[in-house]
Design an enzyme around this catalytic site. Structure first.
Site, PDB file in Angstrom:
ATOM      1  CB  SER A  16      -0.899   0.078   1.060  1.00  0.00           C
ATOM      2  OG  SER A  16      -0.373   0.058   2.341  1.00  0.00           O
ATOM      3  NE  ARG A  94      16.236 -11.293   2.309  1.00  0.00           N
ATOM      4  CZ  ARG A  94      16.314 -12.601   2.296  1.00  0.00           C
ATOM      5  NH1 ARG A  94      15.422 -13.544   2.399  1.00  0.00           N
ATOM      6  NH2 ARG A  94      17.542 -13.131   2.428  1.00  0.00           N
ATOM      7  CG  LEU A  96      18.213  -4.372   2.902  1.00  0.00           C
ATOM      8  CD1 LEU A  96      18.341  -3.226   2.210  1.00  0.00           C
ATOM      9  CD2 LEU A  96      18.553  -5.413   1.676  1.00  0.00           C
ATOM     10  CG  HIS A 112      10.132   0.912  12.073  1.00  0.00           C
ATOM     11  ND1 HIS A 112      10.550  -0.518  11.805  1.00  0.00           N
ATOM     12  CD2 HIS A 112       9.892   1.062  13.325  1.00  0.00           C
ATOM     13  CE1 HIS A 112      10.136  -1.280  12.854  1.00  0.00           C
ATOM     14  NE2 HIS A 112       9.776  -0.172  13.807  1.00  0.00           N
ATOM     15  CG  ASP A 148      13.835  -1.085  12.077  1.00  0.00           C
ATOM     16  OD1 ASP A 148      13.848  -0.771  10.931  1.00  0.00           O
ATOM     17  OD2 ASP A 148      13.394  -2.012  12.876  1.00  0.00           O
TER      18      ASP A 148
END
Ligand code: GAR
Length: 203
Positions: A16, A94, A96, A112, A148
């Site tokens: 989306s 995933r 990276l 996030h 993150d």
């Protein structure tokens, strides 16, 4: 006027956010072109969306590679061929490798579903409820090798209410994401993101 920013979108799921990016481009709100959508899931609806929009869609099957390094090497080869100016992670599930990330410093963005640095990783909505957070939201940040944890570009937040459930939070977080992701990409396209190691200044 400069030419549109070349972006490659990596997505594992529903797509989306990808759709909002594509729609923003079509509406003239974002000066970019999605060169390709790459997925690690053959059944990702994001790939279907790409095909419907006549965007090149590429599936890379992780089972063909013995480890993350080899998968990322294959991914890097595909991405390099497409010559993107910016790589956009839109629900890419995933992690990276540093080998990939270091190839594109400050040129990989991620969205996030939390107010980073709170709630890195998965199941963010459940954790917000469990910990009784007063606010929740979404973050766009540059990707660094640490999960993150890269410099934050934009955040949007909202108050959590007693009536909220994981599903209601997911929906409200999505609304935040749809607002800030195209904006962050446009800021990048306009050359307005001045990165220091820890944070981003918008000039
Ligand atoms: C988004 O909420 C995004 O923040 C999250 O996945 C969802 C993808 O939705 N990403 C992560 O959790 C990354 N760790 P979409 O496929 O409908 O855009």
């Amino acid at each position: 006027m400069s030419r549109p920013l070349r972006i490659v979108v990596l997505a594992s799921g529903f797509g989306s956010n990808l759709q909002v990016i594509v729609d923003s481009i079509k509406a003239g709100k974002l000066r970019a072109t999605v060169v390709a959508v790459i997925s690690d899931r053959h059944d990702a609806y994001a790939l279907q969306r790409a095909r419907s929009e006549n965007i090149l869609s590429i599936y890379i099957d992780a089972r063909q590679y013995p480890d993350r390094q080899k998968f990322d090497a294959a991914l890097m080869e595909e991405v390099a061929r497409l010559e993107p100016e910016l790589i956009v992670l839109a629900g890419f599930m995933r992690v990276l490798t540093a080998q990939f990330v270091n190839q594109y410093p400050n040129r990989i963005m991620n969205i996030h579903p939390s107010l980073l640095p709170k709630h890195k990783g998965l199941n963010t909505h459940e954790r917000v409820l469990r910990q009784g957070d007063s606010h929740h939201g979404a973050t766009v940040h540059f990707v660094t090798p640490e999960l993150d944890a890269g410099p934050i570009i934009l955040q949007k937040k909202f108050p959590v209410s007693r009536a909220d459930s994981p599903a209601s939070l997911e929906q409200r977080v999505h609304e935040c994401e749809y607002e800030i992701y195209p904006r962050a990409i446009q800021l990048f396209a306009d050359g307005k993101l001045l990165s220091t190691k820890q944070r981003i200044d918008i000039n």
